[in-house]
Design a protein around this motif. Structure first.
Motif, PDB file in Angstrom:
ATOM      1  N   THR A  13       0.859  -1.181   0.000  1.00  0.00           N
ATOM      2  CA  THR A  13       0.000   0.000   0.000  1.00  0.00           C
ATOM      3  C   THR A  13       0.898   1.235   0.000  1.00  0.00           C
ATOM      4  O   THR A  13       2.099   1.145   0.276  1.00  0.00           O
ATOM      5  CB  THR A  13      -0.901   0.019   1.243  1.00  0.00           C
ATOM      6  OG1 THR A  13      -0.078   0.003   2.406  1.00  0.00           O
ATOM      7  CG2 THR A  13      -1.852  -1.170   1.265  1.00  0.00           C
ATOM      8  N   GLU A  31      -1.026  11.877   1.676  1.00  0.00           N
ATOM      9  CA  GLU A  31      -1.876  12.737   0.848  1.00  0.00           C
ATOM     10  C   GLU A  31      -1.107  13.332  -0.324  1.00  0.00           C
ATOM     11  O   GLU A  31      -1.633  13.420  -1.436  1.00  0.00           O
ATOM     12  CB  GLU A  31      -2.493  13.841   1.691  1.00  0.00           C
ATOM     13  CG  GLU A  31      -3.520  13.324   2.679  1.00  0.00           C
ATOM     14  CD  GLU A  31      -4.132  14.427   3.512  1.00  0.00           C
ATOM     15  OE1 GLU A  31      -3.912  15.617   3.204  1.00  0.00           O
ATOM     16  OE2 GLU A  31      -4.833  14.095   4.480  1.00  0.00           O
ATOM     17  N   MET A  34      -0.654  10.634  -2.941  1.00  0.00           N
ATOM     18  CA  MET A  34      -1.893  10.387  -3.688  1.00  0.00           C
ATOM     19  C   MET A  34      -2.157  11.507  -4.687  1.00  0.00           C
ATOM     20  O   MET A  34      -2.654  11.259  -5.778  1.00  0.00           O
ATOM     21  CB  MET A  34      -3.053  10.219  -2.715  1.00  0.00           C
ATOM     22  CG  MET A  34      -2.935   8.944  -1.894  1.00  0.00           C
ATOM     23  SD  MET A  34      -4.256   8.740  -0.702  1.00  0.00           S
ATOM     24  CE  MET A  34      -5.599   8.315  -1.781  1.00  0.00           C
ATOM     25  N   ASN A  37      -0.007  10.994  -7.749  1.00  0.00           N
ATOM     26  CA  ASN A  37      -0.341   9.794  -8.511  1.00  0.00           C
ATOM     27  C   ASN A  37      -1.855   9.647  -8.634  1.00  0.00           C
ATOM     28  O   ASN A  37      -2.454   8.771  -8.001  1.00  0.00           O
ATOM     29  CB  ASN A  37       0.248   8.562  -7.814  1.00  0.00           C
ATOM     30  CG  ASN A  37       1.740   8.640  -7.674  1.00  0.00           C
ATOM     31  OD1 ASN A  37       2.466   8.406  -8.622  1.00  0.00           O
ATOM     32  ND2 ASN A  37       2.213   9.002  -6.485  1.00  0.00           N
ATOM     33  N   PRO A  38      -2.503  10.487  -9.448  1.00  0.00           N
ATOM     34  CA  PRO A  38      -3.973  10.448  -9.516  1.00  0.00           C
ATOM     35  C   PRO A  38      -4.522   9.145 -10.106  1.00  0.00           C
ATOM     36  O   PRO A  38      -5.668   8.801  -9.869  1.00  0.00           O
ATOM     37  CB  PRO A  38      -4.325  11.645 -10.403  1.00  0.00           C
ATOM     38  CG  PRO A  38      -3.094  11.915 -11.184  1.00  0.00           C
ATOM     39  CD  PRO A  38      -1.943  11.504 -10.319  1.00  0.00           C
ATOM     40  N   GLY A  39      -3.701   8.385 -10.827  1.00  0.00           N
ATOM     41  CA  GLY A  39      -4.168   7.136 -11.427  1.00  0.00           C
ATOM     42  C   GLY A  39      -4.239   5.984 -10.443  1.00  0.00           C
ATOM     43  O   GLY A  39      -4.818   4.943 -10.733  1.00  0.00           O
ATOM     44  N   VAL A  40      -3.667   6.150  -9.263  1.00  0.00           N
ATOM     45  CA  VAL A  40      -3.685   5.095  -8.251  1.00  0.00           C
ATOM     46  C   VAL A  40      -4.979   5.232  -7.458  1.00  0.00           C
ATOM     47  O   VAL A  40      -5.165   6.180  -6.718  1.00  0.00           O
ATOM     48  CB  VAL A  40      -2.457   5.194  -7.320  1.00  0.00           C
ATOM     49  CG1 VAL A  40      -2.541   4.157  -6.215  1.00  0.00           C
ATOM     50  CG2 VAL A  40      -1.181   5.031  -8.114  1.00  0.00           C
ATOM     51  N   THR A  41      -5.870   4.263  -7.626  1.00  0.00           N
ATOM     52  CA  THR A  41      -7.174   4.357  -6.968  1.00  0.00           C
ATOM     53  C   THR A  41      -7.454   3.178  -6.043  1.00  0.00           C
ATOM     54  O   THR A  41      -8.420   3.191  -5.309  1.00  0.00           O
ATOM     55  CB  THR A  41      -8.304   4.421  -8.012  1.00  0.00           C
ATOM     56  OG1 THR A  41      -8.208   3.265  -8.856  1.00  0.00           O
ATOM     57  CG2 THR A  41      -8.187   5.672  -8.865  1.00  0.00           C
ATOM     58  N   SER A  42      -6.602   2.164  -6.081  1.00  0.00           N
ATOM     59  CA  SER A  42      -6.817   0.975  -5.275  1.00  0.00           C
ATOM     60  C   SER A  42      -6.030   1.061  -3.972  1.00  0.00           C
ATOM     61  O   SER A  42      -4.999   1.731  -3.890  1.00  0.00           O
ATOM     62  CB  SER A  42      -6.370  -0.255  -6.070  1.00  0.00           C
ATOM     63  OG  SER A  42      -6.426  -1.407  -5.269  1.00  0.00           O
ATOM     64  N   ALA A  43      -6.507   0.378  -2.941  1.00  0.00           N
ATOM     65  CA  ALA A  43      -5.782   0.347  -1.671  1.00  0.00           C
ATOM     66  C   ALA A  43      -4.461  -0.402  -1.830  1.00  0.00           C
ATOM     67  O   ALA A  43      -3.447  -0.010  -1.279  1.00  0.00           O
ATOM     68  CB  ALA A  43      -6.631  -0.312  -0.597  1.00  0.00           C
ATOM     69  N   THR A  49       3.438  -1.051 -10.895  1.00  0.00           N
ATOM     70  CA  THR A  49       2.974   0.335 -10.815  1.00  0.00           C
ATOM     71  C   THR A  49       4.153   1.259 -10.543  1.00  0.00           C
ATOM     72  O   THR A  49       4.957   1.009  -9.654  1.00  0.00           O
ATOM     73  CB  THR A  49       1.938   0.497  -9.684  1.00  0.00           C
ATOM     74  OG1 THR A  49       0.838  -0.358  -9.934  1.00  0.00           O
ATOM     75  CG2 THR A  49       1.466   1.935  -9.575  1.00  0.00           C
TER      76      THR A  49
END
Length: 71
Positions: A13, A31, A34, A37-43, A49
């Motif tokens: 994670t 924060e 995140m 890296n706006p394309g990372v949406t999974s926990a 990646t």
């Protein structure tokens, strides 16, 4: 300067990657990471990646009075 790391293991994670890179202070950067890296949406981050990590801010130290018990 930001650093890019590639995820090479399962069940990683963002907070774990930051903890391994920066130690306890890495929690401060979740924060910002995140946002970078706006394309990372999974926990959990998929293997392969590319994750861009922000720089660790300088530690702010304030002079604190020294309390002595013996002397």
């Amino acid at each position: 300067m930001t650093e890019t790391v590639t995820i090479r293991g399962d069940n990683l994670t963002i907070d774990l990657v930051l903890w391994r890179k920066f130690g306890v202070r890495g929690v401060e950067l979740v924060e910002k990471t995140m946002a970078l890296n706006p394309g990372v949406t999974s926990a959990y981050l998929p293997v392969g990646t590319a994750l861009e990590l922000p720089d660790l801010p300088a530690l702010e130290t304030a002079a604190q009075p020294v309390v002595t018990l013996f002397g």
